[in-house]
Enzyme design. Structure first.
Site, short mmCIF file in Angstrom:
data_model
loop_
_atom_site.label_atom_id
_atom_site.label_comp_id
_atom_site.label_asym_id
_atom_site.label_seq_id
_atom_site.Cartn_x
_atom_site.Cartn_y
_atom_site.Cartn_z
N HIS A 17 0.85 -1.21 0.00
CA HIS A 17 0.00 0.00 0.00
C HIS A 17 0.88 1.26 0.00
O HIS A 17 0.60 2.22 -0.72
CB HIS A 17 -0.88 0.06 1.26
CG HIS A 17 -1.96 -0.97 1.34
ND1 HIS A 17 -2.12 -1.80 2.42
CD2 HIS A 17 -2.96 -1.30 0.47
CE1 HIS A 17 -3.17 -2.58 2.24
NE2 HIS A 17 -3.69 -2.31 1.05
N LYS A 41 -16.02 -7.62 4.40
CA LYS A 41 -14.88 -8.15 5.16
C LYS A 41 -15.08 -7.84 6.65
O LYS A 41 -15.53 -6.75 7.01
CB LYS A 41 -13.58 -7.46 4.72
CG LYS A 41 -13.06 -7.86 3.36
CD LYS A 41 -11.73 -7.15 3.11
CE LYS A 41 -11.22 -7.37 1.70
NZ LYS A 41 -10.10 -6.46 1.38
N ARG A 90 -2.43 -6.02 -8.30
CA ARG A 90 -1.31 -6.94 -8.09
C ARG A 90 -1.23 -8.00 -9.17
O ARG A 90 -0.20 -8.23 -9.76
CB ARG A 90 -1.44 -7.62 -6.73
CG ARG A 90 -1.08 -6.73 -5.57
CD ARG A 90 -1.48 -7.35 -4.28
NE ARG A 90 -2.91 -7.65 -4.30
CZ ARG A 90 -3.64 -7.93 -3.24
NH1 ARG A 90 -3.07 -7.98 -2.07
NH2 ARG A 90 -4.93 -8.17 -3.34
N SER A 128 -3.12 -7.86 2.87
CA SER A 128 -3.47 -7.71 4.28
C SER A 128 -4.02 -9.03 4.82
O SER A 128 -3.77 -9.41 5.97
CB SER A 128 -4.51 -6.61 4.46
OG SER A 128 -4.01 -5.39 4.00
O1 PNS Z 1 -8.88 -2.64 0.40
P1 PNS Z 1 -10.19 -3.15 -0.14
O2 PNS Z 1 -10.95 -3.90 0.92
O3 PNS Z 1 -10.03 -3.95 -1.41
O4 PNS Z 1 -11.04 -1.84 -0.52
C1 PNS Z 1 -12.35 -1.96 -1.02
C2 PNS Z 1 -13.10 -0.63 -0.86
C3 PNS Z 1 -13.10 -0.22 0.59
C4 PNS Z 1 -12.44 0.42 -1.71
C5 PNS Z 1 -14.58 -0.86 -1.34
O5 PNS Z 1 -15.13 -1.91 -0.59
C6 PNS Z 1 -15.41 0.40 -1.23
O6 PNS Z 1 -15.34 1.26 -2.07
N1 PNS Z 1 -16.23 0.51 -0.15
C7 PNS Z 1 -17.08 1.67 0.09
C8 PNS Z 1 -18.55 1.31 -0.18
C9 PNS Z 1 -18.87 1.36 -1.66
O7 PNS Z 1 -18.79 2.38 -2.30
N2 PNS Z 1 -19.26 0.19 -2.20
C10 PNS Z 1 -19.59 0.05 -3.60
C11 PNS Z 1 -18.35 -0.29 -4.42
S1 PNS Z 1 -18.78 -0.59 -6.09
#
Ligand code: PNS
Length: 160
Positions: A17, A41, A90, A128
């Site tokens: 990150h 998650k 990745r 992570s």
């Molecule tokens: O590090 P991650 O868990 O891959 O990040 C994912 C994240 C937090 C960017 C994604 O889950 C997110 O955007 N969450 C906010 C809620 C949202 O907008 N959901 C719709 C996504 S299409």
């Protein structure tokens, strides 16, 4: 001023990150690193803990701001006035999820782009999820996360 927003769970932040933050930071006048709730998650660290840890390990990186948000990413993008969402990629296995998320976000608001940075080869296998698993099983994660995160993981593991 062009600002980018790099969202993620950062549970916990890894060297991968930080590599993306440093590299994306050079592409924008300002980079907002946004700690989010990922509804699918179960987090090990609270939103506040993840935000504080990010602030600790990103000290000294120029032109970044670390915030946290709840709710939709596209609302955060609008609130913070950024012009693009940044995500790290990745491997091919990341692609399907990232593609779907970028497409959905574009449907939600077509005014913002998602830009992808390929991970540096030395971090292409770091996640992570694996860090947490290795710690739970007593392995050494110090090559993959900053020292402050090693300590935070040890503390968390002791109390669980
Ligand atoms: O590090 P991650 O868990 O891959 O990040 C994912 C994240 C937090 C960017 C994604 O889950 C997110 O955007 N969450 C906010 C809620 C949202 O907008 N959901 C719709 C996504 S299409």
């Amino acid at each position: 001023m062009k600002a980018g927003l790099f969202p993620g769970s950062f549970d916990p932040v890894t060297n991968g990150h930080i590599d993306v933050i440093r590299r994306a930071g050079k592409l924008f006048d300002k980079l907002i690193v946004a700690v989010a709730v990922n509804e699918s998650k179960d987090a090990m660290f609270t939103l506040e803990e993840r935000t504080e840890l990010l602030k600790t390990v990103c000290k000294g990186i120029p032109r970044i701001e670390i915030i946290c948000f709840e709710g939709l990413l596209m609302n955060a993008v609008k609130t913070f006035g950024t012009s693009a969402v940044v995500r790290g990629l990745r491997a091919i296995s990341d692609f399907e999820y990232e593609f779907q998320m970028a497409m959905m976000n574009r449907e939600l608001d077509p005014n913002y782009e998602t830009v992808f940075l390929m991970s540096s080869p030395s971090y292409s296998f770091v996640s992570s999820r694996m860090i947490k698993e290795i710690v739970k099983l007593g392995g050494d994660v110090s090559p993959f996360v900053p020292p402050a995160i090693v300590e935070a993981l040890k503390r968390k593991h002791k109390h669980n």
